[in-house]
Write a protein that holds these residues in place. Structure first.
Motif, PDB file in Angstrom:
ATOM      1  N   GLY A 147     -32.991 -92.075 -52.310  1.00 21.63           N
ATOM      2  CA  GLY A 147     -31.794 -91.394 -52.818  1.00 21.63           C
ATOM      3  C   GLY A 147     -31.067 -90.594 -51.748  1.00 21.63           C
ATOM      4  N   ARG A 148     -31.336 -90.907 -50.487  1.00 24.00           N
ATOM      5  CA  ARG A 148     -30.752 -90.107 -49.397  1.00 24.00           C
ATOM      6  C   ARG A 148     -29.225 -90.106 -49.470  1.00 24.00           C
ATOM      7  NH1 ARG A 148     -32.717 -94.857 -47.737  1.00 24.00           N
ATOM      8  NH2 ARG A 148     -31.487 -96.212 -46.363  1.00 24.00           N
ATOM      9  N   LYS A 149     -28.634 -89.032 -48.942  1.00 24.97           N
ATOM     10  CA  LYS A 149     -27.181 -88.882 -49.009  1.00 24.97           C
ATOM     11  C   LYS A 149     -26.546 -89.454 -47.747  1.00 24.97           C
ATOM     12  CE  LYS A 149     -27.461 -84.656 -51.713  1.00 24.97           C
ATOM     13  NZ  LYS A 149     -27.405 -83.200 -51.686  1.00 24.97           N
ATOM     14  N   VAL A 150     -25.682 -90.418 -47.926  1.00 24.50           N
ATOM     15  CA  VAL A 150     -24.927 -90.933 -46.774  1.00 24.50           C
ATOM     16  C   VAL A 150     -23.786 -89.951 -46.523  1.00 24.50           C
ATOM     17  CG1 VAL A 150     -23.515 -92.821 -45.878  1.00 24.50           C
ATOM     18  CG2 VAL A 150     -25.535 -93.321 -47.292  1.00 24.50           C
ATOM     19  N   LEU A 151     -23.747 -89.396 -45.312  1.00 21.28           N
ATOM     20  CA  LEU A 151     -22.755 -88.368 -44.997  1.00 21.28           C
ATOM     21  C   LEU A 151     -21.405 -89.006 -44.644  1.00 21.28           C
ATOM     22  CD1 LEU A 151     -24.957 -85.914 -42.854  1.00 21.28           C
ATOM     23  CD2 LEU A 151     -24.512 -85.861 -45.329  1.00 21.28           C
ATOM     24  N   SER A 152     -20.362 -88.406 -45.189  1.00 21.10           N
ATOM     25  CA  SER A 152     -19.012 -88.881 -44.870  1.00 21.10           C
ATOM     26  C   SER A 152     -18.576 -88.265 -43.542  1.00 21.10           C
ATOM     27  CB  SER A 152     -18.034 -88.446 -45.969  1.00 21.10           C
ATOM     28  OG  SER A 152     -17.895 -87.015 -45.911  1.00 21.10           O
ATOM     29  N   GLN A 153     -17.475 -88.771 -42.997  1.00 23.82           N
ATOM     30  CA  GLN A 153     -16.934 -88.192 -41.760  1.00 23.82           C
ATOM     31  C   GLN A 153     -16.605 -86.715 -41.989  1.00 23.82           C
ATOM     32  OE1 GLN A 153     -17.103 -89.671 -38.839  1.00 23.82           O
ATOM     33  NE2 GLN A 153     -16.267 -87.862 -37.846  1.00 23.82           N
ATOM     34  N   ASP A 154     -16.104 -86.379 -43.176  1.00 21.03           N
ATOM     35  CA  ASP A 154     -15.786 -84.980 -43.500  1.00 21.03           C
ATOM     36  C   ASP A 154     -17.032 -84.097 -43.478  1.00 21.03           C
ATOM     37  OD1 ASP A 154     -13.131 -85.516 -43.737  1.00 21.03           O
ATOM     38  OD2 ASP A 154     -13.051 -85.435 -45.927  1.00 21.03           O
ATOM     39  N   ASP A 155     -18.135 -84.623 -44.027  1.00 19.30           N
ATOM     40  CA  ASP A 155     -19.402 -83.867 -44.001  1.00 19.30           C
ATOM     41  C   ASP A 155     -19.801 -83.559 -42.561  1.00 19.30           C
ATOM     42  OD1 ASP A 155     -19.869 -83.940 -46.806  1.00 19.30           O
ATOM     43  OD2 ASP A 155     -20.794 -85.924 -46.659  1.00 19.30           O
ATOM     44  N   ILE A 156     -19.714 -84.575 -41.717  1.00 18.62           N
ATOM     45  CA  ILE A 156     -20.156 -84.424 -40.324  1.00 18.62           C
ATOM     46  C   ILE A 156     -19.241 -83.451 -39.575  1.00 18.62           C
ATOM     47  CG2 ILE A 156     -20.516 -85.676 -38.139  1.00 18.62           C
ATOM     48  CD1 ILE A 156     -21.240 -88.134 -40.047  1.00 18.62           C
ATOM     49  N   GLU A 157     -17.943 -83.566 -39.822  1.00 20.10           N
ATOM     50  CA  GLU A 157     -16.976 -82.634 -39.198  1.00 20.10           C
ATOM     51  C   GLU A 157     -17.282 -81.193 -39.631  1.00 20.10           C
ATOM     52  OE1 GLU A 157     -14.344 -83.310 -37.177  1.00 20.10           O
ATOM     53  OE2 GLU A 157     -14.268 -85.495 -37.287  1.00 20.10           O
ATOM     54  N   TYR A 158     -17.606 -81.042 -40.914  1.00 23.57           N
ATOM     55  CA  TYR A 158     -17.883 -79.696 -41.436  1.00 23.57           C
ATOM     56  C   TYR A 158     -19.150 -79.113 -40.802  1.00 23.57           C
ATOM     57  CZ  TYR A 158     -18.729 -75.826 -44.631  1.00 23.57           C
ATOM     58  OH  TYR A 158     -18.953 -74.576 -45.155  1.00 23.57           O
ATOM     59  N   ALA A 159     -20.194 -79.928 -40.703  1.00 27.59           N
ATOM     60  CA  ALA A 159     -21.444 -79.465 -40.081  1.00 27.59           C
ATOM     61  C   ALA A 159     -21.173 -79.024 -38.647  1.00 27.59           C
ATOM     62  CB  ALA A 159     -22.487 -80.582 -40.103  1.00 27.59           C
ATOM     63  N   ASP A 160     -20.359 -79.796 -37.942  1.00 30.00           N
ATOM     64  CA  ASP A 160     -20.010 -79.456 -36.559  1.00 30.00           C
ATOM     65  C   ASP A 160     -19.230 -78.129 -36.522  1.00 30.00           C
ATOM     66  OD1 ASP A 160     -19.578 -79.948 -33.690  1.00 30.00           O
ATOM     67  OD2 ASP A 160     -17.501 -80.313 -34.277  1.00 30.00           O
ATOM     68  N   TYR A 161     -18.317 -77.950 -37.476  1.00 29.69           N
ATOM     69  CA  TYR A 161     -17.521 -76.717 -37.551  1.00 29.69           C
ATOM     70  C   TYR A 161     -18.428 -75.500 -37.774  1.00 29.69           C
ATOM     71  CZ  TYR A 161     -14.286 -73.256 -39.508  1.00 29.69           C
ATOM     72  OH  TYR A 161     -13.590 -72.098 -39.771  1.00 29.69           O
ATOM     73  N   ILE A 162     -19.391 -75.630 -38.695  1.00 30.73           N
ATOM     74  CA  ILE A 162     -20.316 -74.519 -38.966  1.00 30.73           C
ATOM     75  C   ILE A 162     -21.170 -74.235 -37.731  1.00 30.73           C
ATOM     76  CG2 ILE A 162     -22.270 -73.740 -40.390  1.00 30.73           C
ATOM     77  CD1 ILE A 162     -19.649 -73.681 -41.885  1.00 30.73           C
ATOM     78  N   TRP A 163     -21.573 -75.283 -37.034  1.00 34.44           N
ATOM     79  CA  TRP A 163     -22.337 -75.098 -35.795  1.00 34.44           C
ATOM     80  C   TRP A 163     -21.514 -74.313 -34.762  1.00 34.44           C
ATOM     81  CZ3 TRP A 163     -26.794 -74.630 -33.639  1.00 34.44           C
ATOM     82  CH2 TRP A 163     -26.937 -74.768 -32.251  1.00 34.44           C
ATOM     83  N   GLN A 164     -20.228 -74.671 -34.627  1.00 37.85           N
ATOM     84  CA  GLN A 164     -19.352 -73.938 -33.684  1.00 37.85           C
ATOM     85  C   GLN A 164     -19.270 -72.455 -34.078  1.00 37.85           C
ATOM     86  OE1 GLN A 164     -18.121 -75.722 -31.043  1.00 37.85           O
ATOM     87  NE2 GLN A 164     -18.888 -77.618 -31.935  1.00 37.85           N
ATOM     88  N   LEU A 165     -19.147 -72.199 -35.375  1.00 38.37           N
ATOM     89  CA  LEU A 165     -19.077 -70.796 -35.840  1.00 38.37           C
ATOM     90  C   LEU A 165     -20.393 -70.073 -35.569  1.00 38.37           C
ATOM     91  CD1 LEU A 165     -17.242 -70.886 -39.313  1.00 38.37           C
ATOM     92  CD2 LEU A 165     -16.275 -70.480 -37.047  1.00 38.37           C
ATOM     93  N   TYR A 166     -21.512 -70.771 -35.796  1.00 41.27           N
ATOM     94  CA  TYR A 166     -22.831 -70.176 -35.558  1.00 41.27           C
ATOM     95  C   TYR A 166     -22.980 -69.792 -34.080  1.00 41.27           C
ATOM     96  CZ  TYR A 166     -27.901 -69.644 -35.265  1.00 41.27           C
ATOM     97  OH  TYR A 166     -29.163 -69.147 -35.027  1.00 41.27           O
ATOM     98  N   CYS A 167     -22.399 -70.590 -33.202  1.00 41.92           N
ATOM     99  CA  CYS A 167     -22.519 -70.341 -31.756  1.00 41.92           C
ATOM    100  C   CYS A 167     -21.428 -69.408 -31.226  1.00 41.92           C
ATOM    101  CB  CYS A 167     -22.450 -71.660 -30.981  1.00 41.92           C
ATOM    102  SG  CYS A 167     -23.814 -72.763 -31.362  1.00 41.92           S
ATOM    103  N   SER A 168     -20.519 -68.975 -32.106  1.00 43.51           N
ATOM    104  CA  SER A 168     -19.447 -68.078 -31.638  1.00 43.51           C
ATOM    105  C   SER A 168     -19.996 -66.652 -31.555  1.00 43.51           C
ATOM    106  CB  SER A 168     -18.263 -68.124 -32.612  1.00 43.51           C
ATOM    107  OG  SER A 168     -18.593 -67.394 -33.792  1.00 43.51           O
TER     108      SER A 168
END
Length: 310
Positions: A147-168
């Motif tokens: 039942g794994r979740k296939v991530l959309s491009q939007d999901d991946i972009e969002y994860a990257d955005y949160i990572w950038q904020l975490y590293c700010s």
């Protein structure tokens, strides 16, 4: 036939996964990016240099160990260029979720055309308890995998955005993302809430976990440091920390303990716990980073759940 690559959250689960006999190669992500300074450019030379300096200084990780365990595995990930399906195995806690964000940020950059899916353990039907991957039966793991979740491009972009904020250098912008539920990361907002509680509280200068350590010491009266650690490891909510992380926290609070055999707080420790004294001034010179932000440049208001910049 799709070629598969699995990326796991740690060694113990890697050996478990190999016993499940699923197709594909397995890479272990050996990092704890929830602690210490992080740079947003995952995998760059400066990223690994920063990580090694932190792990070496605070956890006595040797260069040879770091190269052997972390960098070799990362290089192996870099060399896996052919797989068109990548499955991430991570858990609900802060430790895993931050690592997951970093891996997704790297994949966004370097594996643009792969299909990325996520297997995330946590809540199980009919129970309020949160489960780690290793606590689940083979049947449940295989059901999660199916039942794994296939991530959309939007999901991946969002994860990257949160990572950038975490590293700010300012965690306040992360606060605004806690209520964002438009993406397929069921446990991310709880992890972000938990992250923000790691900044010192206004009331006594200790953060949520440091206060919890004193609370357990006072209430549970552990007979030894080992017993204190066992208690902390079993009741830690969304942190997902290991014993070495707790050891390090306890040693930073050492002046508030009069003994560890049995565990007892000093008079000052009791005052700090009751919020009759503030321990911030003793800790503030500690140049400790949480992501890209200095821990003691911000305060957490536990009444409003907001972060304030000093």
């Amino acid at each position: 036939m799709k070629s598969l690559l699995h990326i796991t959250n740690g060694d113990s689960f890697t050996s478990r996964l190999q016993s499940l006999d699923l197709k594909g190669d397995v890479i272990t992500w050996r990092e704890m990016l929830c602690e210490g300074k992080t740079l947003s450019t995952v995998g760059s030379e400066s990223f690994w240099k920063t990580r090694f300096e932190f792990l070496n200084k605070n956890y006595k990780v040797s260069k040879s160990w770091f190269i052997e365990k972390t960098l070799k595995e990362y290089r192996s990930l870099c060399n896996h260029k052919q797989q068109d399906h990548i499955v991430l195995w991570f858990e609900y806690d802060l430790f895993c979720q931050i690592n997951m964000l970093a891996v997704l940020s790297w994949l966004k950059q370097h594996r643009r055309h792969a299909e990325i899916s996520l297997v995330c353990s946590g809540k199980v039907e009919g129970s309020n308890k949160l489960y780690g991957l290793n606590e689940l039966s083979d049947e449940r793991l295989l059901a999660l995998y199916d039942g794994r979740k296939v991530l959309s491009q939007d999901d991946i972009e969002y994860a990257d955005y949160i990572w950038q904020l975490y590293c700010s250098d300012n965690p306040i912008r992360l606060e605004n993302q806690i209520a964002n539920n438009d993406f397929q990361f069921e446990y991310l907002s709880d992890a972000l809430k938990t992250h923000l509680k790691r900044f010192p509280t206004i009331k006594n200068g200790l953060n949520d976990l440091e206060n919890h350590i004193l609370e357990v010491a006072k209430q549970e009266k552990p007979k030894s440091k080992k017993e204190l650690l066992e208690n902390l490891l079993t009741n830690q909510g969304f942190y997902g920390f290991g014993d070495t992380q707790y050891e390090r926290m306890i040693s930073s609070l050492k002046p508030l303990f009069s003994s560890f055999d049995p565990v007892k707080l000093t008079k000052k420790g009791l005052h700090v716990l009751k919020q009759e004294a503030n321990y911030y001034s003793e800790l503030r010179d500690n140049q400790m980073y949480l992501g890209g932000s200095l821990k003691y440049n911000f305060l957490y208001n536990s009444d409003t759940d907001r972060i304030l910049k000093l």
